[in-house]
Design an enzyme around this catalytic site. Structure first.
Site, short mmCIF file in Angstrom:
data_model
loop_
_atom_site.label_atom_id
_atom_site.label_comp_id
_atom_site.label_asym_id
_atom_site.label_seq_id
_atom_site.Cartn_x
_atom_site.Cartn_y
_atom_site.Cartn_z
N ARG A 70 1.45 -1.21 -0.07
CA ARG A 70 -0.21 0.18 0.40
C ARG A 70 0.97 1.21 0.16
O ARG A 70 1.36 1.41 0.95
CB ARG A 70 -0.97 -0.23 1.22
CG ARG A 70 -1.53 -1.09 1.08
CD ARG A 70 -2.91 -0.84 2.18
NE ARG A 70 -4.37 -2.50 1.91
CZ ARG A 70 -4.43 -2.54 2.92
NH1 ARG A 70 -4.80 -1.59 4.40
NH2 ARG A 70 -5.28 -3.97 2.82
N SER B 250 -8.13 -0.67 0.94
CA SER B 250 -8.20 -0.93 1.53
C SER B 250 -9.44 -0.06 2.52
O SER B 250 -10.15 0.99 1.53
CB SER B 250 -7.92 -1.97 2.94
OG SER B 250 -9.15 -2.48 3.98
N ASP C 139 -14.76 -5.69 2.72
CA ASP C 139 -14.23 -7.17 3.75
C ASP C 139 -13.87 -6.42 5.17
O ASP C 139 -14.72 -7.64 5.83
CB ASP C 139 -13.09 -7.45 3.37
CG ASP C 139 -12.04 -6.27 3.47
OD1 ASP C 139 -11.95 -4.72 3.69
OD2 ASP C 139 -10.78 -6.71 3.57
N GLU D 141 -10.50 -7.18 15.43
CA GLU D 141 -10.79 -5.88 16.69
C GLU D 141 -10.85 -4.82 15.21
O GLU D 141 -11.50 -3.78 15.25
CB GLU D 141 -9.80 -5.38 16.80
CG GLU D 141 -8.14 -5.70 17.02
CD GLU D 141 -7.62 -4.11 15.84
OE1 GLU D 141 -8.35 -3.65 15.82
OE2 GLU D 141 -7.27 -5.08 14.91
N SER D 142 -9.94 -5.40 14.13
CA SER D 142 -10.01 -3.85 12.96
C SER D 142 -11.46 -4.43 11.80
O SER D 142 -11.45 -4.07 10.76
CB SER D 142 -8.40 -4.42 12.07
OG SER D 142 -8.68 -5.75 11.39
N LYS E 271 -11.68 -11.85 4.90
CA LYS E 271 -12.69 -11.28 5.27
C LYS E 271 -13.93 -10.87 4.71
O LYS E 271 -13.88 -10.27 3.10
CB LYS E 271 -12.62 -9.79 6.52
CG LYS E 271 -11.46 -8.88 6.39
CD LYS E 271 -11.61 -8.04 7.56
CE LYS E 271 -10.79 -6.79 6.98
NZ LYS E 271 -8.91 -7.21 6.55
#
Ligand code: G16
Length: 543
Positions: A22, A113, A281, A364-365, A376
């Site tokens: 990224r 993302s 996601d 947790e994210s 996800k």
């Protein structure tokens, strides 16, 4: 049309992070920056003769340019076929679903993302393997090594293909099929959830507000929720993917999805709110005037999974990343199934899912998922919640309160300190590491420390070891503070401080999280000297 071999010079900064490479768009737009990374990947992968590749992204700025470039390089690599989403669009979970359904050898996901998009925003690229999941570290590290020595790239000089029209094309002997981005994914969702029950829920007047944050989740949510499940038009807001996400920061948490939170706390709030991120996601689920923490969300889904057709047989096990709260562990223990603790990064769940050791996993994210794909999956989580609400007749809030009543509440928060100069962040982490040996058995800021270590993970399936995955300090009462540097940022370093305290007493379950966690914040400061080193008096973001 011919395949060209062009000279190039290596870049030194192409090491993939938590989830692929990224960088700022301006970095990717440098001559050969994208091409070098893709070539390094293709050099590491075996010959592509006869193989299929899946390609798509979240539609952010630079997506279309990158798709055409990668198609031309895939032809040079010798792929037999590339399946590419119409308009270059595929959500991350859809890439995973298409890889699996088409038995492709892998796929390339173009996304940064939840990071902002646009010409001054971020772009990203990652490779997913044949199981549909992110490439493991041995591949990403090999790509990085190759990127540092790269001397040439191979690319077709074709003009590319018409990305917006479904159908088959030929590109230098390689077949390119432009596919509908939604259909394979939608088909998979139909096999997992009780669509009739969800339809009845909406027909009975249940109101959902789904904020797609002007990102790639919109078309999927519209097709399924409004198109198939009968939710009224307007249920999905910000539903058209925009190259700059309309200026939104497409990270579904209470801070960045503030508009959704405002609606969910208004007098006429809908029954349930949800949001997904740039590549769809991640998910956030919100009840009426009630925010669900991602760690609690995973625990609730695990506790009730057998109410959902796709999981009616029960769960093999669950997995969570280390900084994620221990709520899922408590549910797993009650269910008599194992709970695995992995480093941060969805790639670490892949082996556990492939080996059938776990069925659900989460972080947790704002990430939750299952063995239906190897990413996800934001909309999947929302459908799961809708199915639970329909099957149980209970509200989102009631389902979470039941979890707390049964297992206590894991009061949780993450404090992010963003854009810290890298040398400051490194020295902060080095200081923490140096302090670790003396911490167990000591008391700091009034907290009795039981254990302090730098989390290391041995994959139970292939035995691979990942060290230095975050400093955790665990108190004698089980409360925890975890320190990590983010692997997804593009500006300086982001320090994440994760705080968790277990509250068994039901009369204190309504306590405000930041208040309840104050002693741990003081401990974190005493241990890490965040203010002193960074000069930041407050976190940039608290979720
Ligand atoms: C990625 C990873 C997640 C990770 C998240 C945050 O998510 O896939 O596993 O939890 O980044 O990572 P970090 O704390 O290193 O920034 P996404 O949605 O950004 O692809």
């Amino acid at each position: 049309m011919t395949i060209q071999t062009l000279p190039t010079t290596p870049f030194t900064d192409q090491r993939p992070g938590t989830s692929g490479l990224r960088k700022k768009v301006t970095v990717f737009a440098q001559a050969h920056y994208l091409e070098n990374f893709v070539q390094a990947l293709f050099d590491v992968l075996p010959a592509a003769t006869g193989l299929t590749l899946v390609l798509g992204g979240d539609g952010r700025y630079y997506n279309r340019v990158a798709v055409q470039t990668i198609l031309r390089m895939a032809a040079a690599k010798g792929y037999a076929r590339v399946l590419v989403g119409q308009g270059g669009i595929l959500s991350t979970p859809a890439v995973s679903a298409v890889i699996r359904a088409s038995q492709a050898s892998g796929g390339i996901v173009l996304s940064a993302s939840h990071n902002p998009g646009g010409p001054d925003g971020d772009f990203g690229i990652k490779y997913n393997i044949g199981n549909g999941g992110p490439a493991p570290e041995k591949i990403t590290e090999a790509v990085f090594a190759r990127s540092k020595e790269l001397q040439q790239i191979r690319i077709s000089d074709s003009a590319g293909i018409a990305l917006d029209v479904l159908g088959d094309y030929l590109l230098d002997g390689m077949q390119v099929t432009v596919i509908d981005p939604v259909s394979t994914y939608a088909e998979l969702m139909r096999t997992l959830f009780d669509f009739d029950a969800i339809r009845k829920l909406f027909a009975g007047g249940f109101r959902l507000r789904y904020d797609a944050m002007n990102a790639v989740g919109g078309p999927y949510a519209k097709a399924l929720l409004e198109g198939e499940l009968g939710a009224p038009a307007g249920t999905v807001v910000n539903g058209v993917p925009l190259e700059d996400f309309g200026g939104l920061h497409p990270d579904p948490n209470p801070v960045n999805a503030e508009d959704l939170i405002a609606h969910m706390f208004a007098a006429d709030a809908p029954d349930m709110g949800a949001a997904s991120d740039g590549d769809a996601d991640r998910n956030m689920v919100v009840g009426r005037k009630f925010v669900v923490s991602p760690s609690d969300s995973l625990a609730v889904l695990a506790a009730h999974a057998t109410r959902v057709p796709g999981y009616a047989k029960g769960l093999a096990g669950v997995a969570r990343s280390m900084p994620t709260s221990t709520a899922a562990d408590r549910v797993a223990q009650a269910l008599g199934i194992p709970c695995f603790e992995t480093p941060t990064g969805w790639k670490f769940f892949g082996n556990l899912l492939d080996a059938g050791k776990v069925t659900l996993c989460g972080e947790e994210s704002y990430g939750t998922g299952s063995d239906h794909v190897r990413e996800k999956d934001g909309l999947w989580a929302v459908l799961f919640w809708l199915n639970l609400v329909a099957a149980s007749g209970k509200s989102v809030e009631a389902l979470v309160r039941e979890l707390w009543a049964a297992h206590g509440r894991c009061v949780y928060s993450r404090h992010d300190y963003e854009a810290i100069p890298t040398d400051q962040a490194d020295s902060l982490m080095a200081g923490l590491r140096a302090a670790l040996p003396a911490l167990p058995g000591s008391s700091v800021a009034g907290c009795a420390i039981a254990l302090a270590d730098d989390f290391a993970y041995t994959d139970p399936v292939d035995g691979s070891v990942s060290n230095k995955q975050g400093i955790r300090v665990i108190l004698t009462d089980g409360s925890r503070v975890v320190f990590r540097l983010s692997g997804t940022g593009t500006e300086g370093a982001t320090l994440r401080v994760y705080l968790e305290r277990h509250e068994p007493d039901a009369s204190r379950h309504d306590i405000e999280a930041q208040t309840a966690l104050q002693p741990l914040v003081a401990l974190a400061e005493a241990l890490a000297h965040i203010r002193g080193i960074t000069g930041m008096a407050q976190p940039s973001v608290m979720t």
